[in-house]
Design a protein around this motif. Structure first.
Motif, PDB file in Angstrom:
ATOM      1  N   ALA A 188       0.648  -0.970   0.390  1.00 35.42           N
ATOM      2  CA  ALA A 188       0.115  -0.349  -0.160  1.00 35.42           C
ATOM      3  C   ALA A 188       0.717   1.481  -0.107  1.00 35.42           C
ATOM      4  O   ALA A 188       1.720   1.269   0.632  1.00 35.42           O
ATOM      5  CB  ALA A 188      -1.018   0.071   1.295  1.00 35.42           C
ATOM      6  N   GLU A 189       0.658   1.818  -0.754  1.00 37.82           N
ATOM      7  CA  GLU A 189       1.235   3.707  -1.080  1.00 37.82           C
ATOM      8  C   GLU A 189       0.391   4.998  -0.284  1.00 37.82           C
ATOM      9  O   GLU A 189      -1.352   4.440   0.040  1.00 37.82           O
ATOM     10  CB  GLU A 189       1.843   3.513  -2.553  1.00 37.82           C
ATOM     11  CG  GLU A 189       2.706   3.020  -2.589  1.00 37.82           C
ATOM     12  CD  GLU A 189       3.142   3.378  -3.954  1.00 37.82           C
ATOM     13  OE1 GLU A 189       2.615   4.135  -4.545  1.00 37.82           O
ATOM     14  OE2 GLU A 189       4.187   1.741  -4.370  1.00 37.82           O
ATOM     15  N   ASP A 190       1.031   5.276  -0.462  1.00 38.71           N
ATOM     16  CA  ASP A 190       0.054   7.576  -0.137  1.00 38.71           C
ATOM     17  C   ASP A 190      -1.058   6.879   1.188  1.00 38.71           C
ATOM     18  O   ASP A 190      -1.938   7.645   1.026  1.00 38.71           O
ATOM     19  CB  ASP A 190      -0.348   7.648  -1.423  1.00 38.71           C
ATOM     20  CG  ASP A 190       0.293   7.906  -1.833  1.00 38.71           C
ATOM     21  OD1 ASP A 190       1.665   8.212  -1.905  1.00 38.71           O
ATOM     22  OD2 ASP A 190       0.112   7.879  -3.740  1.00 38.71           O
ATOM     23  N   ALA A 191      -0.352   6.374   2.081  1.00 41.23           N
ATOM     24  CA  ALA A 191      -1.436   5.810   3.263  1.00 41.23           C
ATOM     25  C   ALA A 191      -1.429   7.199   4.329  1.00 41.23           C
ATOM     26  O   ALA A 191      -0.113   8.406   4.772  1.00 41.23           O
ATOM     27  CB  ALA A 191      -0.995   4.872   4.386  1.00 41.23           C
ATOM     28  N   ALA A 192      -2.668   7.646   4.590  1.00 43.40           N
ATOM     29  CA  ALA A 192      -3.093   8.960   5.451  1.00 43.40           C
ATOM     30  C   ALA A 192      -4.219   8.064   6.127  1.00 43.40           C
ATOM     31  O   ALA A 192      -4.742   7.585   6.206  1.00 43.40           O
ATOM     32  CB  ALA A 192      -3.608   9.858   4.312  1.00 43.40           C
ATOM     33  N   ALA A 193      -3.756   9.124   7.454  1.00 40.07           N
ATOM     34  CA  ALA A 193      -4.642   8.773   8.392  1.00 40.07           C
ATOM     35  C   ALA A 193      -5.136   9.561   9.030  1.00 40.07           C
ATOM     36  O   ALA A 193      -4.342  10.967   9.821  1.00 40.07           O
ATOM     37  CB  ALA A 193      -4.421   7.321   9.627  1.00 40.07           C
ATOM     38  N   LEU A 194      -6.564   9.958   9.484  1.00 40.58           N
ATOM     39  CA  LEU A 194      -6.680  11.228  11.190  1.00 40.58           C
ATOM     40  C   LEU A 194      -7.516  10.673  11.900  1.00 40.58           C
ATOM     41  O   LEU A 194      -8.763   9.432  11.841  1.00 40.58           O
ATOM     42  CB  LEU A 194      -7.695  12.067  10.214  1.00 40.58           C
ATOM     43  CG  LEU A 194      -6.873  12.869   8.381  1.00 40.58           C
ATOM     44  CD1 LEU A 194      -8.303  13.279   7.525  1.00 40.58           C
ATOM     45  CD2 LEU A 194      -5.875  14.120   9.329  1.00 40.58           C
ATOM     46  N   THR A 195      -7.911  11.263  13.230  1.00 43.09           N
ATOM     47  CA  THR A 195      -8.176  11.000  14.333  1.00 43.09           C
ATOM     48  C   THR A 195      -9.008  12.110  14.807  1.00 43.09           C
ATOM     49  O   THR A 195      -8.268  13.031  15.095  1.00 43.09           O
ATOM     50  CB  THR A 195      -7.261  10.036  15.558  1.00 43.09           C
ATOM     51  OG1 THR A 195      -6.843   9.387  14.712  1.00 43.09           O
ATOM     52  CG2 THR A 195      -7.824  10.094  16.600  1.00 43.09           C
ATOM     53  N   PHE A 196     -10.802  12.145  15.064  1.00 46.25           N
ATOM     54  CA  PHE A 196     -11.065  13.174  15.610  1.00 46.25           C
ATOM     55  C   PHE A 196     -11.764  12.206  16.648  1.00 46.25           C
ATOM     56  O   PHE A 196     -12.017  10.943  17.076  1.00 46.25           O
ATOM     57  CB  PHE A 196     -12.044  13.511  14.590  1.00 46.25           C
ATOM     58  CG  PHE A 196     -11.816  13.664  13.071  1.00 46.25           C
ATOM     59  CD1 PHE A 196     -11.939  14.645  12.669  1.00 46.25           C
ATOM     60  CD2 PHE A 196     -12.018  12.577  12.579  1.00 46.25           C
ATOM     61  CE1 PHE A 196     -11.415  15.155  11.973  1.00 46.25           C
ATOM     62  CE2 PHE A 196     -10.934  12.638  10.903  1.00 46.25           C
ATOM     63  CZ  PHE A 196     -11.550  14.509  11.032  1.00 46.25           C
ATOM     64  N   LYS A 197     -11.910  12.960  17.900  1.00 48.78           N
ATOM     65  CA  LYS A 197     -12.365  13.242  18.858  1.00 48.78           C
ATOM     66  C   LYS A 197     -13.647  13.590  18.976  1.00 48.78           C
ATOM     67  O   LYS A 197     -14.040  14.908  18.434  1.00 48.78           O
ATOM     68  CB  LYS A 197     -11.785  13.727  20.243  1.00 48.78           C
ATOM     69  CG  LYS A 197     -10.106  13.316  20.142  1.00 48.78           C
ATOM     70  CD  LYS A 197     -10.297  12.643  20.727  1.00 48.78           C
ATOM     71  CE  LYS A 197      -8.870  11.575  20.806  1.00 48.78           C
ATOM     72  NZ  LYS A 197      -8.818  10.200  21.362  1.00 48.78           N
ATOM     73  N   THR A 202     -14.321   8.108  19.359  1.00 47.58           N
ATOM     74  CA  THR A 202     -13.186   8.840  18.979  1.00 47.58           C
ATOM     75  C   THR A 202     -13.149   7.779  17.032  1.00 47.58           C
ATOM     76  O   THR A 202     -14.061   6.607  17.463  1.00 47.58           O
ATOM     77  CB  THR A 202     -12.124   8.252  18.854  1.00 47.58           C
ATOM     78  OG1 THR A 202     -12.197   8.726  20.894  1.00 47.58           O
ATOM     79  CG2 THR A 202     -11.083   8.849  17.549  1.00 47.58           C
ATOM     80  N   GLN A 203     -13.795   9.284  15.819  1.00 49.76           N
ATOM     81  CA  GLN A 203     -13.487   8.405  14.755  1.00 49.76           C
ATOM     82  C   GLN A 203     -12.185   8.348  14.296  1.00 49.76           C
ATOM     83  O   GLN A 203     -11.739   9.382  13.847  1.00 49.76           O
ATOM     84  CB  GLN A 203     -14.182   9.757  13.926  1.00 49.76           C
ATOM     85  CG  GLN A 203     -14.461   9.163  12.531  1.00 49.76           C
ATOM     86  CD  GLN A 203     -15.361   8.676  12.207  1.00 49.76           C
ATOM     87  OE1 GLN A 203     -16.198   8.270  13.084  1.00 49.76           O
ATOM     88  NE2 GLN A 203     -15.864   7.939  10.890  1.00 49.76           N
ATOM     89  N   TYR A 204     -11.520   7.575  12.880  1.00 49.18           N
ATOM     90  CA  TYR A 204     -10.514   7.048  12.549  1.00 49.18           C
ATOM     91  C   TYR A 204     -10.920   6.823  10.936  1.00 49.18           C
ATOM     92  O   TYR A 204     -11.901   6.316   9.891  1.00 49.18           O
ATOM     93  CB  TYR A 204      -9.843   6.066  12.678  1.00 49.18           C
ATOM     94  CG  TYR A 204     -10.094   5.754  14.910  1.00 49.18           C
ATOM     95  CD1 TYR A 204      -8.612   6.468  14.910  1.00 49.18           C
ATOM     96  CD2 TYR A 204     -11.105   4.917  15.457  1.00 49.18           C
ATOM     97  CE1 TYR A 204      -8.076   5.893  16.601  1.00 49.18           C
ATOM     98  CE2 TYR A 204     -10.743   4.858  17.223  1.00 49.18           C
ATOM     99  CZ  TYR A 204      -9.386   5.180  17.608  1.00 49.18           C
ATOM    100  OH  TYR A 204      -9.467   6.235  18.896  1.00 49.18           O
ATOM    101  N   THR A 205      -9.711   7.526  10.657  1.00 48.65           N
ATOM    102  CA  THR A 205     -10.212   7.357   8.669  1.00 48.65           C
ATOM    103  C   THR A 205      -8.667   6.672   8.759  1.00 48.65           C
ATOM    104  O   THR A 205      -7.701   7.467   8.226  1.00 48.65           O
ATOM    105  CB  THR A 205     -11.051   9.050   7.900  1.00 48.65           C
ATOM    106  OG1 THR A 205      -9.668   9.814   8.671  1.00 48.65           O
ATOM    107  CG2 THR A 205     -11.640   8.824   9.117  1.00 48.65           C
ATOM    108  N   VAL A 206      -8.664   5.805   7.751  1.00 47.49           N
ATOM    109  CA  VAL A 206      -7.766   5.276   7.300  1.00 47.49           C
ATOM    110  C   VAL A 206      -7.893   5.101   5.511  1.00 47.49           C
ATOM    111  O   VAL A 206      -8.775   4.927   5.205  1.00 47.49           O
ATOM    112  CB  VAL A 206      -6.761   4.290   7.747  1.00 47.49           C
ATOM    113  CG1 VAL A 206      -5.700   3.904   7.219  1.00 47.49           C
ATOM    114  CG2 VAL A 206      -6.452   4.517   9.373  1.00 47.49           C
ATOM    115  N   SER A 207      -6.792   6.449   4.587  1.00 47.70           N
ATOM    116  CA  SER A 207      -7.021   6.438   3.101  1.00 47.70           C
ATOM    117  C   SER A 207      -5.380   5.530   2.245  1.00 47.70           C
ATOM    118  O   SER A 207      -3.989   5.950   3.413  1.00 47.70           O
ATOM    119  CB  SER A 207      -7.344   7.331   2.154  1.00 47.70           C
ATOM    120  OG  SER A 207      -6.217   8.318   2.742  1.00 47.70           O
ATOM    121  N   ALA A 208      -5.533   4.884   1.856  1.00 47.59           N
ATOM    122  CA  ALA A 208      -4.538   4.078   0.505  1.00 47.59           C
ATOM    123  C   ALA A 208      -4.554   3.892  -0.106  1.00 47.59           C
ATOM    124  O   ALA A 208      -6.262   3.549  -0.720  1.00 47.59           O
ATOM    125  CB  ALA A 208      -3.226   2.990   1.856  1.00 47.59           C
TER     126      ALA A 208
END
Length: 291
Positions: A188-197, A202-208
């Motif tokens: 997998a390439e260009d992985a990105a992750a964001l975490t929201f309280k 808690t919300q986790y979003t991950v893309s790749a």
């Protein structure tokens, strides 16, 4: 040619995810070539939208957020009164303003309207359709490194429209911080992750993206990797070459994994949206009263 996606496209996809963080829709890492256009949409004012008959009085802070979000697009002719959704929730280094309204028009109608508006203004558009129910269109301002989007999400026969403006470059800098408990394919390439309280969780979003893979192959990886880690995995619909959606759950964490491939590109896009609910602390029994 390098494998690095254009900043405009990455920033647009990231802002789209931020604007509709509650929805399960993914990132687009398509390659686009941009000239540096004049930011002519900055000349559009949202006065017509801001002066619609108010159902309630807005605060000066809300007016400022609406101005930031709406000033890059003309009002939609068949939309409800815009309201503030959120602003600057990722910190001062990532200024974001998001407004929203609803319409009975379809996502196709909304996106076609704003796509034509941008093209008529001489702007090269950036956009993505994830399904007939979700997508975005917008443009990138090289001078300010801001991206301005109109994103749509259809729910129960109504189209929710998110109008957003943000400077996302800081979010694209540095290595991604994908939680260790979320598996990704080795290629997998260009992985990105964001975490929201959020309130109550808690919300986790991950893309790749997997540059050279198939949807069934990546589906098999996630099904096996998640089950081995104690997740329950259920397919919403059978996997095919265009995409698949998985429902996943482990303890208080639940969410969706969506995989999409858009021919003729050989890559498979990965998007995970997971929500962890906060456990309520057990209430201690009241001590017995002494006589």
């Amino acid at each position: 040619m390098t494998g690095e996606p254009r900043p405009a496209v990455r920033a647009a996809a990231l802002l789209f995810s931020m604007a509709v963080v509650g929805g399960l829709i993914g990132f687009s890492w398509e390659r686009l070539v941009y000239e540096a256009p004049a930011d002519v949409m900055d000349q559009v004012t949202p006065d017509d939208m801001l002066t619609q008959p108010a159902r309630r009085t807005r605060t000066p802070e809300q007016e400022e957020i609406l101005q930031r979000a709406l000033s890059h697009f003309p009002p939609y002719p068949r939309g409800s009164r815009p309201e503030v959704l959120a602003a600057d929730y990722l910190g001062s280094d990532v200024p974001i303003a998001v407004a929203w309204f609803s319409t009975q028009d379809t996502p196709d109608q909304v996106l076609a309207h704003y796509n034509s508006t941008l093209l008529d203004a001489g702007l090269p558009t950036v956009g993505q359709r994830y399904s007939e129910h979700a997508g975005y269109v917008g443009y990138w301002s090289p001078a300010s490194e801001e991206v301005h989007l109109v994103s749509v999400l259809e729910q129960s026969g109504e189209t929710l429209v998110f109008v957003s403006s943000g400077r996302m470059t800081r979010m694209l800098e540095g290595p991604p911080k994908v939680p260790e408990w979320i598996p990704l394919p080795l290629n997998a390439e260009d992985a990105a992750a964001l975490t929201f309280k959020l309130e109550g969780g808690t919300q986790y979003t991950v893309s790749a993206r997997v540059p050279d893979g198939t949807v069934p192959e990546v589906t098999e990886f996630f099904s096996k990797a998640l089950i081995e880690r104690g997740w329950r995995v259920q397919q919403v619909r059978p996997a095919d070459e265009s995409g698949v959606q998985l429902e996943v759950r482990r303890g208080e964490v639940r969410g969706m994994v969506m995989l999409r491939r858009q021919p003729p590109a050989p890559e498979v896009m990965i998007y995970l949206s997971l929500t962890e609910r906060l456990m309520e602390a057990p209430q201690e029994e009241a001590p017995e009263k002494t006589r």
